[in-house]
Design a protein around this motif. Structure first.
Motif, PDB file in Angstrom:
ATOM      1  N   LEU A 173       0.830  -1.201   0.000  1.00 36.04           N
ATOM      2  CA  LEU A 173       0.000   0.000   0.000  1.00 36.04           C
ATOM      3  C   LEU A 173       0.864   1.250   0.000  1.00 36.04           C
ATOM      4  CD1 LEU A 173      -2.780   1.343   0.183  1.00 36.04           C
ATOM      5  CD2 LEU A 173      -2.613   1.159   2.682  1.00 36.04           C
TER       6      LEU A 173
ATOM      7  N   VAL B 134       0.985   4.276  -2.953  1.00 31.83           N
ATOM      8  CA  VAL B 134       0.520   5.652  -2.763  1.00 31.83           C
ATOM      9  C   VAL B 134       1.626   6.689  -2.641  1.00 31.83           C
ATOM     10  CG1 VAL B 134      -1.553   4.782  -1.627  1.00 31.83           C
ATOM     11  CG2 VAL B 134       0.382   5.531  -0.221  1.00 31.83           C
ATOM     12  N   HIS B 135       2.886   6.266  -2.386  1.00 31.49           N
ATOM     13  CA  HIS B 135       3.887   7.264  -2.013  1.00 31.49           C
ATOM     14  C   HIS B 135       4.305   8.181  -3.155  1.00 31.49           C
ATOM     15  CE1 HIS B 135       6.928   4.698  -3.940  1.00 31.49           C
ATOM     16  NE2 HIS B 135       7.783   5.687  -3.807  1.00 31.49           N
TER      17      HIS B 135
ATOM     18  N   ILE C 195       2.119   9.103  -5.834  1.00 30.56           N
ATOM     19  CA  ILE C 195       0.961   9.582  -6.610  1.00 30.56           C
ATOM     20  C   ILE C 195       1.162  11.029  -7.039  1.00 30.56           C
ATOM     21  CG2 ILE C 195      -1.480  10.178  -6.521  1.00 30.56           C
ATOM     22  CD1 ILE C 195      -1.956   7.767  -4.782  1.00 30.56           C
TER      23      ILE C 195
ATOM     24  N   VAL D  76      -0.688   4.258  -9.856  1.00 29.20           N
ATOM     25  CA  VAL D  76      -1.837   5.110  -9.589  1.00 29.20           C
ATOM     26  C   VAL D  76      -1.655   6.478 -10.238  1.00 29.20           C
ATOM     27  CG1 VAL D  76      -3.259   6.182  -7.804  1.00 29.20           C
ATOM     28  CG2 VAL D  76      -2.333   3.888  -7.445  1.00 29.20           C
TER      29      VAL D  76
ATOM     30  N   ALA E  45      -1.856  15.182  -2.705  1.00 24.93           N
ATOM     31  CA  ALA E  45      -1.913  13.748  -2.979  1.00 24.93           C
ATOM     32  C   ALA E  45      -0.697  13.009  -2.446  1.00 24.93           C
ATOM     33  CB  ALA E  45      -2.037  13.516  -4.481  1.00 24.93           C
TER      34      ALA E  45
ATOM     35  N   GLY F 119       1.279   9.138   1.626  1.00 26.91           N
ATOM     36  CA  GLY F 119       2.486   8.325   1.609  1.00 26.91           C
ATOM     37  C   GLY F 119       3.444   8.702   2.725  1.00 26.91           C
TER      38      GLY F 119
END
Length: 450
Positions: A248, A252-253, A255, A382, A410, A414
């Motif tokens: 995860l 996300v880190h 984006i 992503v 965003a 992260g």
């Protein structure tokens, strides 16, 4: 514990911090990075500029970011590279044979893309860009596995830094060369000239040979054995404690960083920057800022350790998007562009050392290609998907200033998630055999059993 290395000869005259960078494996990582970076540039900033100059509308230009999805799904065919031995050329070694084959694939795909005319047939250009994406992603799988297996655990930080140097050199040099050649001889000649950057990896394989830490794949006997070999690398990763949380974080880190980076050339075109200005600031100044960032990142990694280095780099990469919001608000300004590009590349250089070293250390040496392919693909999927599907519309609806403020926001999840991973001890528990000294014994096990 960090291993102490005794240097002899001319290396002893160098500053202590520079000596590890002169070893064979980190230098090989530099050359591999050059070849790894240039295919990405050919379908990223370079293709965006080419399409924009051809009068293609923004929504179509940003949709071409979907061609990068090959990089995000490369883990699907990475197990083949870990397990399948190529006929004939496979005799020279599993990694080297795949390295040479994928280099030839990349060169052919880039030349084909360069020979097409976007105004005449944008559909064929899209197909060719997808081919470059698949070829570049395959090249990346092999290069990353080869690099990790060449490096000893103590060299992961230095090797990651050198790889980032190489990647940026390859991307910047190919991007700058493409702009210069295109202005004088056309885009077809530019793409043909840039295709030769693949030779850096070819000659690295020729000189270095098969990595010493490489485990030869077991012969596949029947469909069941093949199926087990295919899913084994992914199954091993997901059996680890906290694997879902680690994945995860990887998802996300980046984006905000990815969403912003793939739209910079549109901003530059709309602000009226010329090809020469883009080459000077985005390619030239950005390259030198990146070098400084990687150097600082190496010092941070050595002094502060992996965990704090990654956390600081995540914060800096988030903040860097503010610079482009400011540039968009100011307009066509060379000094504002220099500041925005300079800080973004500086932050990316620091992050390249820390984050790539962490992702490399997560791998199990038995499945290096597959697991690093999974992790590196997840790192930007992503952001690339959002760029290809919504970035053009967001820019047109929100304007560039608000768009880059959105990319900054965003990036926050992260940062928070990695901070929690540090506090919970998950970062330490997630390290694989590629990041531990014990991996040396693991590599020897198949020989002992044979």
């Amino acid at each position: 514990m960090t291993e102490t290395v005794e240097y002899s000869g001319w290396r002893r005259s160098l500053p202590e911090g520079l000596r590890p960078y002169t070893e064979a494996a980190p230098l090989a990582a530099l050359a591999l990075g050059i070849s790894s970076g240039f295919p990405f540039a050919m379908i990223a900033a370079t293709l965006s500029t080419r399409l924009a100059q051809a009068g293609i509308e923004k929504s179509t230009v940003t949709a071409f970011a979907l061609t990068f999805l090959a990089y995000n799904f490369k883990w699907l065919w990475a197990p083949l590279i870990d397990t399948v031995k190529l006929p004939i050329i496979g005799r020279i070694g599993q990694r080297v044979s795949w390295l040479w084959l994928s280099a030839a694939f990349v060169m052919a795909a880039i030349i084909y893309l360069g020979l097409l005319d976007p105004q005449a047939d944008i559909g064929q250009v899209a197909i060719a860009a997808i081919l470059v994406g698949v070829a570049g992603a395959t090249f990346d799988i092999v290069i990353d596995a080869y690099r990790i297996e060449l490096l000893e655990p103590r060299q992961l930080g230095v090797g990651s830094g050198m790889s980032q140097y190489g990647w940026r050199i390859g991307a910047a040099a190919a991007g700058g060369l493409a702009l210069i050649v295109a202005a004088r001889a056309g885009w077809s000649a530019a793409y043909i000239a840039c295709s030769f950057f693949a030779l850096f990896a070819f000659f690295t394989g020729l000189i270095m040979g098969e990595p010493a830490r490489r485990q030869e794949p077991k012969p596949l006997k029947g469909p069941i054995a093949a199926a087990i070999a295919y899913v084994g690398p992914l199954a091993e990763f997901f059996k680890r404690s906290g694997a879902i949380v680690v994945l995860l974080f990887v998802l996300v880190h980046k984006i905000g960083d990815t969403l912003a980076n793939l739209t910079f050339r549109l901003l530059f075109e709309d602000l009226g920057f010329s090809n020469d200005e883009i080459a000077l600031y985005d390619v030239g100044l950005g390259f030198w800022a990146l070098l400084v960032g990687v150097f600082v990142g190496g010092i941070m990694y050595a002094k502060l350790g992996m965990k704090r280095s990654v956390l600081i780099s995540l914060i800096l990469m988030a903040v860097s998007n503010f610079g482009f919001a400011a540039l968009a608000a100011i307009g066509h300004s060379n000094w504002a562009m220099a500041c925005a590009i300079g800080f973004e590349n500086f932050a990316s250089g620091i992050g390249g050392v820390a984050v790539v070293a962490y992702l490399s250390a997560l791998c199990n040496l038995r499945f290096t290609a597959t697991q690093f392919a999974l992790l590196s693909a997840a790192a930007s999927i992503v952001g690339r998907f959002l760029t290809g599907t919504t970035a053009g519309g967001l820019i047109e609806g929100l304007g560039y200033v608000n768009f880059y403020l959105l990319t900054t926001a965003a990036a926050v999840p992260g940062v928070v998630l990695f901070w929690w991973m540090i506090r919970s001890g998950l970062v330490d528990r997630s390290i694989g055999t590629a990041g531990t000294e014990e991996a040396e014994e693991i590599v020897q096990e198949p020989e002992a059993q044979s």
